[in-house]
Scaffold this active site. Structure first.
Site, PDB file in Angstrom:
ATOM      1  N   LYS A 129     -16.561 -13.705   6.223  1.00 26.23           N
ATOM      2  CA  LYS A 129     -15.825 -13.469   4.985  1.00 26.23           C
ATOM      3  C   LYS A 129     -14.690 -14.497   4.926  1.00 26.23           C
ATOM      4  O   LYS A 129     -13.734 -14.421   5.703  1.00 26.23           O
ATOM      5  CB  LYS A 129     -15.282 -12.036   4.961  1.00 26.23           C
ATOM      6  CG  LYS A 129     -14.694 -11.649   3.642  1.00 26.23           C
ATOM      7  CD  LYS A 129     -14.528 -10.152   3.542  1.00 26.23           C
ATOM      8  CE  LYS A 129     -14.093  -9.732   2.153  1.00 26.23           C
ATOM      9  NZ  LYS A 129     -12.797 -10.261   1.764  1.00 26.23           N
ATOM     10  N   CYS A 155      28.582 -14.728  -6.288  1.00 25.34           N
ATOM     11  CA  CYS A 155      28.150 -14.833  -4.887  1.00 25.34           C
ATOM     12  C   CYS A 155      27.064 -15.911  -4.856  1.00 25.34           C
ATOM     13  O   CYS A 155      26.052 -15.801  -5.556  1.00 25.34           O
ATOM     14  CB  CYS A 155      27.585 -13.499  -4.416  1.00 25.34           C
ATOM     15  SG  CYS A 155      26.670 -13.668  -2.865  1.00 25.34           S
ATOM     16  N   GLU A 206     -22.760 -12.915   7.366  1.00 24.06           N
ATOM     17  CA  GLU A 206     -21.999 -14.148   7.150  1.00 24.06           C
ATOM     18  C   GLU A 206     -20.519 -13.847   7.272  1.00 24.06           C
ATOM     19  O   GLU A 206     -20.116 -12.681   7.269  1.00 24.06           O
ATOM     20  CB  GLU A 206     -22.336 -14.770   5.796  1.00 24.06           C
ATOM     21  CG  GLU A 206     -22.083 -13.886   4.607  1.00 24.06           C
ATOM     22  CD  GLU A 206     -22.718 -14.455   3.331  1.00 24.06           C
ATOM     23  OE1 GLU A 206     -23.957 -14.540   3.268  1.00 24.06           O
ATOM     24  OE2 GLU A 206     -21.967 -14.799   2.419  1.00 24.06           O
ATOM     25  N   SER A 260     -17.033  -7.012  -6.466  1.00 21.59           N
ATOM     26  CA  SER A 260     -16.250  -7.162  -5.246  1.00 21.59           C
ATOM     27  C   SER A 260     -17.061  -6.564  -4.103  1.00 21.59           C
ATOM     28  O   SER A 260     -18.255  -6.296  -4.277  1.00 21.59           O
ATOM     29  CB  SER A 260     -14.926  -6.438  -5.458  1.00 21.59           C
ATOM     30  OG  SER A 260     -14.091  -6.703  -4.382  1.00 21.59           O
ATOM     31  N   LEU A 261     -16.458  -6.365  -2.961  1.00 17.55           N
ATOM     32  CA  LEU A 261     -17.202  -5.798  -1.832  1.00 17.55           C
ATOM     33  C   LEU A 261     -16.525  -4.525  -1.366  1.00 17.55           C
ATOM     34  O   LEU A 261     -15.292  -4.417  -1.386  1.00 17.55           O
ATOM     35  CB  LEU A 261     -17.218  -6.788  -0.665  1.00 17.55           C
ATOM     36  CG  LEU A 261     -18.117  -8.023  -0.828  1.00 17.55           C
ATOM     37  CD1 LEU A 261     -17.787  -9.050   0.241  1.00 17.55           C
ATOM     38  CD2 LEU A 261     -19.588  -7.621  -0.727  1.00 17.55           C
ATOM     39  N   ASP A 283       0.834  -1.207   0.000  1.00 24.00           N
ATOM     40  CA  ASP A 283       0.000   0.000   0.000  1.00 24.00           C
ATOM     41  C   ASP A 283       0.868   1.256   0.000  1.00 24.00           C
ATOM     42  O   ASP A 283       0.549   2.244  -0.658  1.00 24.00           O
ATOM     43  CB  ASP A 283      -0.928   0.021   1.218  1.00 24.00           C
ATOM     44  CG  ASP A 283      -2.019  -1.025   1.086  1.00 24.00           C
ATOM     45  OD1 ASP A 283      -2.204  -1.551  -0.019  1.00 24.00           O
ATOM     46  OD2 ASP A 283      -2.676  -1.329   2.098  1.00 24.00           O
ATOM     47  N   CYS A 297      29.316 -14.682   0.726  1.00 25.23           N
ATOM     48  CA  CYS A 297      30.589 -14.841   0.020  1.00 25.23           C
ATOM     49  C   CYS A 297      31.713 -13.987   0.605  1.00 25.23           C
ATOM     50  O   CYS A 297      32.809 -13.961   0.066  1.00 25.23           O
ATOM     51  CB  CYS A 297      30.420 -14.532  -1.467  1.00 25.23           C
ATOM     52  SG  CYS A 297      30.188 -12.792  -1.793  1.00 25.23           S
ATOM     53  N   CYS A 352      26.025  -6.614  -2.227  1.00 29.49           N
ATOM     54  CA  CYS A 352      27.207  -7.458  -2.383  1.00 29.49           C
ATOM     55  C   CYS A 352      27.702  -7.228  -3.811  1.00 29.49           C
ATOM     56  O   CYS A 352      26.953  -7.411  -4.768  1.00 29.49           O
ATOM     57  CB  CYS A 352      26.832  -8.921  -2.169  1.00 29.49           C
ATOM     58  SG  CYS A 352      28.092 -10.033  -2.785  1.00 29.49           S
TER      59      CYS A 352
HETATM   60  S1  IVH Z   1     -20.285 -11.795  -1.444  1.00 32.62           S
HETATM   61  C1  IVH Z   1     -21.559  -9.055  -4.741  1.00 32.62           C
HETATM   62  N1  IVH Z   1     -19.746 -13.251   0.668  1.00 32.62           N
HETATM   63  O1  IVH Z   1     -14.623 -11.489  -0.704  1.00 32.62           O
HETATM   64  C2  IVH Z   1     -21.080  -9.760  -3.537  1.00 32.62           C
HETATM   65  N2  IVH Z   1     -17.959 -12.581  -0.711  1.00 32.62           N
HETATM   66  O2  IVH Z   1     -13.566  -8.815  -0.952  1.00 32.62           O
HETATM   67  C3  IVH Z   1     -19.832 -10.480  -3.773  1.00 32.62           C
HETATM   68  N3  IVH Z   1     -15.782 -13.409   0.014  1.00 32.62           N
HETATM   69  O3  IVH Z   1     -14.707 -11.400  -4.193  1.00 32.62           O
HETATM   70  C4  IVH Z   1     -19.260 -11.297  -2.752  1.00 32.62           C
HETATM   71  N4  IVH Z   1     -16.477 -14.534   1.752  1.00 32.62           N
HETATM   72  O4  IVH Z   1     -14.624 -13.719  -3.124  1.00 32.62           O
HETATM   73  C5  IVH Z   1     -19.257 -12.612  -0.393  1.00 32.62           C
HETATM   74  N5  IVH Z   1     -19.403 -14.575   2.523  1.00 32.62           N
HETATM   75  C6  IVH Z   1     -18.936 -13.946   1.476  1.00 32.62           C
HETATM   76  C7  IVH Z   1     -17.562 -13.955   1.187  1.00 32.62           C
HETATM   77  C8  IVH Z   1     -17.111 -13.245   0.077  1.00 32.62           C
HETATM   78  C9  IVH Z   1     -15.429 -14.194   1.031  1.00 32.62           C
HETATM   79  C10 IVH Z   1     -14.859 -12.832  -0.975  1.00 32.62           C
HETATM   80  C11 IVH Z   1     -15.409 -12.866  -2.384  1.00 32.62           C
HETATM   81  C12 IVH Z   1     -15.249 -11.459  -2.895  1.00 32.62           C
HETATM   82  C13 IVH Z   1     -14.301 -10.860  -1.912  1.00 32.62           C
HETATM   83  C14 IVH Z   1     -14.482  -9.360  -1.831  1.00 32.62           C
END
Ligand code: IVH
Length: 750
Positions: A130, A450, A128, A99-100, A55, A428, A444
């Protein structure tokens, strides 16, 4: 050229400015470094720096591009997400994989929920965990698994059907159940994971067989799934949990929880941990509960995902081009633990850089055992204020590579000692020195022989981004350059790598090390260090691994040119620059003799890299490497491209800026499409810009294009623009008396 006179252009002209020249050099080096790290992360599943260090590099790049927007180009890491490997066929997902949005505090979860509640009050949340795994997309047609792909950039992933087919948890066929007929088409998203209980065993076995351990279960899952040989995936205990749907025909769930019930009924594994709750207070309780038992589940987790359960409401809330508005990921903070800093040692890298690293009393952090942490350079050791013998705070930023945060000064007892950077190379014994005045890094100077540098270079050249020589792993490379005495090293530079013969390999012996401690194992009978032949079996005959390594070296001789260039370990030259050079010159001799300016002008190369290449080829023993490889049969040219395969160059030479989302394209996909048509994707608008493609929610670039009179192509016309090229410019002035031009009422001419 001045672009500031309109007063609208934020990008001042810096082309003659000395700071700008420095910034350009830094930008190129940074971009190359970042792309290299991305490659290690995504392609090799073997990152070498922590997320936070990554980052930092990205922030520096973003800062530079903010100050000097003209440095930004379509190849900049800020314009790309992830990379693709050549080992798998690309496949386009039926529906884009979003993605999230990540959040890091409960306040941010509250802000997300407030925004939703303002629009749709009292909606139940589905909470749920992750899963720390690898996202995959499965397609079932008529109930049969027909395709599995990695997420890739969300639009295009890699075809891993054969590999996924080996995972027991993934059914080949869906089963119908009461109330849940098998749908005609089902695209299901989920996570392939490496079970937490098996992770430690896998790493032990890897270390024992001379391979580097995986940094975490996510890397283990990715490394296990993305095997060219699916039989290897089958040997790993991978599992799968579904967490969403993509394209779907023949079934219409009304809530996320309803879809989980259906998936489970069809035989697809769903998480045992999800829960629908009515209030945000319960969401916070769920986050707290799983925060405290994150390491007690069947898989590692790196946070909690909160979704709006109702699918009609999900639709109403919609998504940005990258993430849905109806879900958010709460990421757990990086875990910090205390342990003893036993020692600070120095490792020698591929280009001779001497890097201090911490040897720690092994400790579990974020789900895996940590024994070493890089300290980057002597200045970092000073900046962190750590002493040998300290108790230190260790964390895994982003849950990847461990780093030392700080010493716990309060528990010092006076026995701690300062680290002194050695004056000599630990491999070395050459005297270490900075490459240039003012450099913080010591190197080095014994670049050719080396054993440390050579081992690293060999491991790199046999790796996935170079010659890709299976069976020539790290220990094999070490054995070739540092065999146990009295054997002489088989290689004293990489020139001889393609001339290796079995009779050279058979006598090579290595010390067997304990995978837990890294210390040499002692033979019970002799009480001496345990020593084994690395390439020969007990009868002195070649092991299969030795035979295969030599066979693989043989096939590696016909790898494409960019891999050969990358394998030379030229400073600053990573896979991206190597590809740019190969594409432009098509011949290693032409690269070796190219004019520095011509080289610097190649897109993706630039003056720093061009100078490094010139310097490299000026060294006699470097040129000898090339000659020995050539004599051994390594291919040093690429075929000219088949003109019949090239797309019509409708945008030849045209600078095109894309702003806003374009349906069916990722940002880098759109840029690649422009490039494939001969256009030059760019990220800053000036009077010289040929066209600005304005997609969904265009940014300030759109306004700037309007103010500068740059032609604008609406996002929905992007495909037409690609195939037909830019519209003919309207005549600026009507010749007197000519009535055949544009009508004066502004309607389209016929
Ligand atoms: S939902 C549109 N649920 O996290 C919603 N993703 O950082 C899409 N992931 O690409 C994802 N556990 O691969 C969802 N319980 C979960 C998850 C989950 C892991 C991953 C997933 C996504 C990534 C995003």
């Amino acid at each position: 050229m001045s672009t500031t006179d309109s007063g609208l252009d934020a990008a001042a002209d810096h082309t003659d400015d000395a700071d700008f020249a420095d910034a350009r050099i830094r930008h190129e080096a940074l971009a190359a470094e970042i792309l290299e790290h991305r490659h290690r992360y995504y392609d090799d599943d073997a990152p070498t720096i922590s997320d936070s260090q990554f980052d930092d590099l990205m922030h520096e790049l973003v800062d530079l591009e903010h100050r000097y927007p003209e440095l930004k180009n379509a190849d900049s890491p800020t314009e790309q997400v992830g990379t693709f490997s050549e080992a798998f066929t690309p496949v386009v997902h039926l529906e884009k994989m979003l993605s999230l949005q990540d959040v890091f505090s409960l306040d941010e979860v509250q802000t997300w929920a407030d925004r939703i509640t303002a629009e749709v009050p009292d909606e139940p949340y589905l909470c749920e965990v992750k899963i720390d795994g690898l996202a995959v997309d499965l397609v079932y047609e008529g109930g049969t698994l027909t395709r599995a792909a990695t997420r890739g950039d969300g639009t295009t992933g890699e075809d891993v059907t054969a590999n996924v087919a080996t995972i027991d948890a993934v059914p080949q066929r869906l089963t119908a159940a009461d109330g849940f007929d098998v749908p005609e088409l089902l695209e299901v998203r989920g996570e392939v994971y490496f079970p937490a209980a098996d992770f430690a065993h896998l790493n032990e076995a890897r270390v024992a067989s001379g391979m580097a351990p995986f940094a975490n279960p996510r890397n283990a899952a990715a490394g296990s799934l993305r095997q060219k040989d699916a039989a290897k995936t089958a040997e790993r205990p991978l599992s799968f949990i579904a967490h969403g749907l993509g394209a779907l025909t023949g079934f219409a769930p009304d809530s996320q929880s309803h879809s989980y019930a259906a998936l489970a009924a069809w035989g697809l594994p769903t998480s045992p941990y999800w829960k629908v709750v009515a209030t945000l207070k319960e969401v916070f309780d769920y986050i707290a509960e799983y925060g405290s038992k994150r390491h007690e589940l069947v898989h590692e987790i790196d946070g909690v995902v909160v979704k709006i359960d109702d699918i009609a409401v999900q639709r109403r809330l919609g998504a940005t081009s990258r993430t849905p508005r109806w879900a958010v990921a709460f990421k757990f903070p990086p875990e910090e633990v205390n342990t003893k800093l036993l020692d600070i040692k120095v490792s020698i890298g591929r280009t001779g850089r001497a890097t201090p690293y911490a040897v720690l009393d092994p400790v579990r952090v974020a789900g895996s055992e940590v024994e070493f942490a890089t300290l980057h350079n002597p200045d970092q050791v000073k900046a962190k204020g750590v002493k040998i013998g300290d108790t230190v705070v260790v964390r895994k930023a982003g849950d990847v590579i461990p780093e030392i945060v700080a010493p716990v000064e309060a528990v010092r007892d006076g026995s701690e000692t300062d680290f002194v950077m050695p004056e000599r190379c630990p491999e070395c014994d050459s005297v270490l020195a900075p490459a240039a005045e003012g450099d913080v890094d010591l190197r080095c100077p014994n670049a050719r022989s080396c054993p440390g540098q050579l081992r690293e270079r060999l491991a790199y050249l046999s790796g996935r981004s170079c010659f890709d020589v299976d069976r020539m792993g790290y220990i094999a490379c070490a054995a070739l350059v540092q065999p146990l005495e009295p054997s002489e090293p088989v290689l004293t530079d990489e020139g001889g790598v393609f001339d290796l013969r079995m009779e050279q390999l058979l006598p090579i012996k290595v010390v067997v090390r304990d995978p837990d401690t890294g210390l040499p194992k002692i033979d019970e009978a002799t009480k001496e260090q345990k020593v084994v032949a690395y390439f020969a079996n007990k009868e002195g005959e070649p092991k299969k691994t030795a035979v295969q390594m030599l066979e693989n070296l043989e096939t590696a001789k016909s790898q494409p040119l960019w891999r050969v260039v990358n394998a030379l370990s030229i400073r600053h030259v990573g896979p991206v620059a190597a590809q740019a050079l190969a594409e432009h010159f098509r011949d290693l001799d032409r690269i070796a003799t190219a004019d520095e300016e011509e080289m610097a002008a190649v897109d993706g190369v630039g003056p720093t890299i061009a100078a490094a290449i010139k310097d490299w080829f000026a060294v006699d023993w470097h040129r000898e490497i090339v000659e020995r490889w050539r004599a051994a049969g390594v291919r040093m040219q690429d075929e000219a491209p088949d003109p019949s395969e090239a797309l019509p160059q409708t945008l030849e030479g045209l600078t095109v800026v894309i702003t806003g989302g374009i349906a069916g394209y990722t940002r880098e996909g759109a840029a690649a499409a422009v490039k494939a048509r001969g256009g030059k994707p760019s990220s800053s608008v000036s009077k010289k810009t040929g066209a600005v493609v304005a997609g969904d929610k265009p940014g300030s670039k759109y306004e700037k294009a309007v103010s500068l009179g740059v032609p604008i192509v609406p996002g929905e016309d992007f495909d037409r623009f690609l195939t037909e090229g830019p519209a003919e410019p309207e005549p600026e002035e009507m010749p007197d008396g000519d009535e055949s031009g544009s009508p004066s009422d502004g309607s389209e001419p016929e």
